[in-house]
Write a protein that holds these residues in place. Sequence first.
Motif, PDB file in Angstrom:
ATOM      1  N   ILE A  66       0.871  -1.173   0.000  1.00  0.00           N
ATOM      2  CA  ILE A  66       0.000   0.000   0.000  1.00  0.00           C
ATOM      3  C   ILE A  66       0.910   1.224   0.000  1.00  0.00           C
ATOM      4  O   ILE A  66       1.666   1.433   0.970  1.00  0.00           O
ATOM      5  CB  ILE A  66      -0.922   0.010   1.231  1.00  0.00           C
ATOM      6  CG1 ILE A  66      -1.821  -1.240   1.204  1.00  0.00           C
ATOM      7  CG2 ILE A  66      -1.769   1.279   1.261  1.00  0.00           C
ATOM      8  CD1 ILE A  66      -2.702  -1.374   2.424  1.00  0.00           C
ATOM      9  N   PRO A  67       0.919   1.996  -1.099  1.00  0.00           N
ATOM     10  CA  PRO A  67       1.811   3.162  -1.153  1.00  0.00           C
ATOM     11  C   PRO A  67       1.615   4.075   0.070  1.00  0.00           C
ATOM     12  O   PRO A  67       0.487   4.439   0.413  1.00  0.00           O
ATOM     13  CB  PRO A  67       1.396   3.864  -2.447  1.00  0.00           C
ATOM     14  CG  PRO A  67       0.853   2.768  -3.298  1.00  0.00           C
ATOM     15  CD  PRO A  67       0.157   1.845  -2.351  1.00  0.00           C
ATOM     16  N   GLY A  68       2.746   4.381   0.704  1.00  0.00           N
ATOM     17  CA  GLY A  68       2.694   5.217   1.896  1.00  0.00           C
ATOM     18  C   GLY A  68       2.162   4.484   3.100  1.00  0.00           C
ATOM     19  O   GLY A  68       1.897   5.114   4.142  1.00  0.00           O
ATOM     20  N   GLY A  69       2.002   3.149   3.004  1.00  0.00           N
ATOM     21  CA  GLY A  69       1.436   2.402   4.117  1.00  0.00           C
ATOM     22  C   GLY A  69       2.124   1.059   4.297  1.00  0.00           C
ATOM     23  O   GLY A  69       3.341   0.940   4.200  1.00  0.00           O
ATOM     24  N   ALA A  70       1.324   0.010   4.519  1.00  0.00           N
ATOM     25  CA  ALA A  70       1.854  -1.289   4.923  1.00  0.00           C
ATOM     26  C   ALA A  70       2.311  -2.116   3.722  1.00  0.00           C
ATOM     27  O   ALA A  70       1.901  -1.905   2.578  1.00  0.00           O
ATOM     28  CB  ALA A  70       0.784  -2.052   5.697  1.00  0.00           C
ATOM     29  N   ILE A  71       3.185  -3.070   4.041  1.00  0.00           N
ATOM     30  CA  ILE A  71       3.625  -4.098   3.090  1.00  0.00           C
ATOM     31  C   ILE A  71       3.338  -5.444   3.745  1.00  0.00           C
ATOM     32  O   ILE A  71       3.759  -5.685   4.881  1.00  0.00           O
ATOM     33  CB  ILE A  71       5.125  -3.977   2.773  1.00  0.00           C
ATOM     34  CG1 ILE A  71       5.431  -2.617   2.132  1.00  0.00           C
ATOM     35  CG2 ILE A  71       5.561  -5.118   1.855  1.00  0.00           C
ATOM     36  CD1 ILE A  71       6.918  -2.389   1.903  1.00  0.00           C
ATOM     37  N   SER A  72       2.616  -6.310   3.052  1.00  0.00           N
ATOM     38  CA  SER A  72       2.318  -7.631   3.619  1.00  0.00           C
ATOM     39  C   SER A  72       2.700  -8.701   2.603  1.00  0.00           C
ATOM     40  O   SER A  72       2.690  -8.483   1.393  1.00  0.00           O
ATOM     41  CB  SER A  72       0.834  -7.750   3.984  1.00  0.00           C
ATOM     42  OG  SER A  72       0.028  -7.658   2.818  1.00  0.00           O
ATOM     43  N   GLY A  73       3.031  -9.870   3.136  1.00  0.00           N
ATOM     44  CA  GLY A  73       3.417 -10.972   2.256  1.00  0.00           C
ATOM     45  C   GLY A  73       3.598 -12.241   3.042  1.00  0.00           C
ATOM     46  O   GLY A  73       3.333 -12.295   4.242  1.00  0.00           O
ATOM     47  N   GLY A  74       4.065 -13.260   2.397  1.00  0.00           N
ATOM     48  CA  GLY A  74       4.246 -14.560   3.029  1.00  0.00           C
ATOM     49  C   GLY A  74       3.396 -15.609   2.324  1.00  0.00           C
ATOM     50  O   GLY A  74       2.950 -15.437   1.191  1.00  0.00           O
ATOM     51  N   ARG A  75       3.180 -16.730   3.022  1.00  0.00           N
ATOM     52  CA  ARG A  75       2.387 -17.816   2.446  1.00  0.00           C
ATOM     53  C   ARG A  75       0.937 -17.644   2.852  1.00  0.00           C
ATOM     54  O   ARG A  75       0.620 -17.575   4.029  1.00  0.00           O
ATOM     55  CB  ARG A  75       2.915 -19.171   2.909  1.00  0.00           C
ATOM     56  CG  ARG A  75       2.187 -20.354   2.271  1.00  0.00           C
ATOM     57  CD  ARG A  75       2.860 -21.655   2.667  1.00  0.00           C
ATOM     58  NE  ARG A  75       4.215 -21.706   2.147  1.00  0.00           N
ATOM     59  CZ  ARG A  75       4.536 -22.083   0.908  1.00  0.00           C
ATOM     60  NH1 ARG A  75       3.571 -22.408   0.054  1.00  0.00           N
ATOM     61  NH2 ARG A  75       5.789 -22.110   0.515  1.00  0.00           N
ATOM     62  N   GLN A  76       0.065 -17.576   1.879  1.00  0.00           N
ATOM     63  CA  GLN A  76      -1.351 -17.315   2.112  1.00  0.00           C
ATOM     64  C   GLN A  76      -2.127 -18.627   2.168  1.00  0.00           C
ATOM     65  O   GLN A  76      -1.964 -19.502   1.314  1.00  0.00           O
ATOM     66  CB  GLN A  76      -1.912 -16.450   0.970  1.00  0.00           C
ATOM     67  CG  GLN A  76      -3.419 -16.334   0.925  1.00  0.00           C
ATOM     68  CD  GLN A  76      -3.955 -15.521   2.092  1.00  0.00           C
ATOM     69  OE1 GLN A  76      -3.225 -14.732   2.698  1.00  0.00           O
ATOM     70  NE2 GLN A  76      -5.209 -15.730   2.429  1.00  0.00           N
ATOM     71  N   ALA A  77      -2.955 -18.778   3.204  1.00  0.00           N
ATOM     72  CA  ALA A  77      -3.889 -19.906   3.221  1.00  0.00           C
ATOM     73  C   ALA A  77      -4.824 -19.775   2.024  1.00  0.00           C
ATOM     74  O   ALA A  77      -5.203 -18.680   1.631  1.00  0.00           O
ATOM     75  CB  ALA A  77      -4.688 -19.902   4.527  1.00  0.00           C
ATOM     76  N   ARG A  78      -5.241 -20.880   1.449  1.00  0.00           N
ATOM     77  CA  ARG A  78      -5.940 -20.849   0.171  1.00  0.00           C
ATOM     78  C   ARG A  78      -7.457 -20.858   0.322  1.00  0.00           C
ATOM     79  O   ARG A  78      -8.179 -21.109  -0.633  1.00  0.00           O
ATOM     80  CB  ARG A  78      -5.518 -22.040  -0.687  1.00  0.00           C
ATOM     81  CG  ARG A  78      -4.031 -22.024  -1.002  1.00  0.00           C
ATOM     82  CD  ARG A  78      -3.646 -23.199  -1.880  1.00  0.00           C
ATOM     83  NE  ARG A  78      -4.290 -23.143  -3.178  1.00  0.00           N
ATOM     84  CZ  ARG A  78      -3.832 -22.460  -4.217  1.00  0.00           C
ATOM     85  NH1 ARG A  78      -2.737 -21.721  -4.089  1.00  0.00           N
ATOM     86  NH2 ARG A  78      -4.458 -22.474  -5.373  1.00  0.00           N
ATOM     87  N   ALA A  79      -7.983 -20.545   1.528  1.00  0.00           N
ATOM     88  CA  ALA A  79      -9.438 -20.571   1.698  1.00  0.00           C
ATOM     89  C   ALA A  79     -10.109 -19.557   0.789  1.00  0.00           C
ATOM     90  O   ALA A  79     -11.049 -19.858   0.068  1.00  0.00           O
ATOM     91  CB  ALA A  79      -9.794 -20.304   3.157  1.00  0.00           C
TER      92      ALA A  79
END
Length: 373
Positions: A328-341
């Motif tokens: 999110i520009p100017g905000g958070a960065i998220s990542g990793g392994r995502q559950a597939r639900a």
Amino acid sequence: RYANASQRLSELDAEARACDEEWQTAEARVHQLDEEIARYEADLEDQRVQHIEAMRRVANLRNQLIDYQQADATLRARLEDLHREHGEAVAQLHDAERQLANLDSQLQEAHQRQNDIHARMRAERQTAARCEEMCERLRHQVSSMRELLSGLKARLNALEESEASLHGVREGPRNVLLAARNGELRGRYQLVAHVLQVPAEYEMAISIALGGALEYIVTDTTDEAQLAIEHLKRTQGGRATFLTLDFLRPRQRQGILFANQSKSNSQSSDGIIGWANELVGVSANYEKVRDYLLSNVLVVENLDIATALGKQLPSGLRIVTLEGDLVIPGGAISGGRQARAQHSLLARRREIEELRGRIREIEGRIQRAEREL
């Protein structure tokens, strides 16, 4: 006179004896003549019998002559017939010789055809062997395809059961959809995940970008949304978020240009795939839903590109990678392994349609293979 008489008597005795001898001679002659007459009569009788026999033989000979003449006429006629038949036989013989010559020629042709047939039979046997080998391969392929088909149908049944039971959907949206399906709510209620048509390669990125919005419920009117909310309150069925087509206004995206990119080509920059709402299809009349949710989402290839762009782009946008990293520009960065639900909500319907198409294709291939067998 006595002497004369005695002499005369002697003479008479002599004459008597002579007469007696003559009589005896005559009697012997008569007897001889009787015998001769008897012989002549016997001979005459024999001659008469012989004459009768001769007459009979003459009659027989005449009859035989007539028979011989008739036989001769018959034989002559037969001879003429034989001459004619001989001529015909000669002609037939010539015809037979010609036919024999033709038959010899035909026999040679037949031998040639027989050789050709044997050659074709050998070729047919080879073809039959190849066909049998091909049939065996086809049978093996049919068996393999049947096993694959059985697995695909089992997978399809499981997915259809999950789709029918709304497996993976949170309590509130699931209860609304079940109530609409059971007739407790009137109107059209659909999950966002069910109205979007997302290509498989973008499913991870879109599911991360939307997050819980995949389970938003789309309705035609706000009245339908209010009825559903009242139903959830009354039944304590959880919470749900609604997007109503008569209330929804798509977000306006300001024109943004990247380096080496024009307005007409949003994919010319390295690593930038495009705006999410331009990559996703949608069911008819639901364009506003897609644009509202995805017009400010940019899809890129990887996290390095996302973070570099995040430093340049204004806030209010979201950048998502194909692997599901979110910046999110100017905000958070998220990542990793995502559950597939959440991912499975997008993929499930697509996989169901793909499985149905693949099952039809495999069934068609099995039918074609069985016809070839």
